[in-house]
Design a protein around this motif. Structure first.
Motif: not given
Length: 76
Positions: A55-63
């Motif tokens: 789920p940590f990749g969601l930070i990259c997705l939203f950035s």
């Protein structure tokens, strides 16, 4: 005696191109007033990172997002 009423000249119908141009001008006028139609797109790098590192990749997705107006293409 009254004179008979004059026949009205036939009103010209607008062509499809004229109607389309008026519609486009009205939509761009809305954008000029600041009422844009925003659309958010996500970059491919953000999507791949979100899948691999969930789920940590969601930070990259939203950035890795870009907001643009659908009508005029201005980046918001």
């Amino acid at each position: 005696m009254e004179a008979p009423p004059r026949p009205q000249p036939p009103q010209q119908e607008k062509s499809a191109a004229q109607i389309g141009e008026e519609y486009r001008a009205a939509l761009f006028a809305q954008c000029a007033q600041g009422r844009h139609s925003p659309k958010t797109t996500y970059g491919p790098c953000g999507i791949i990172t979100a899948i691999i590192c969930f789920p940590f990749g969601l930070i990259c997705l939203f950035s890795d997002t870009e907001k643009k107006c659908d009508r005029c293409g201005v980046q918001l």
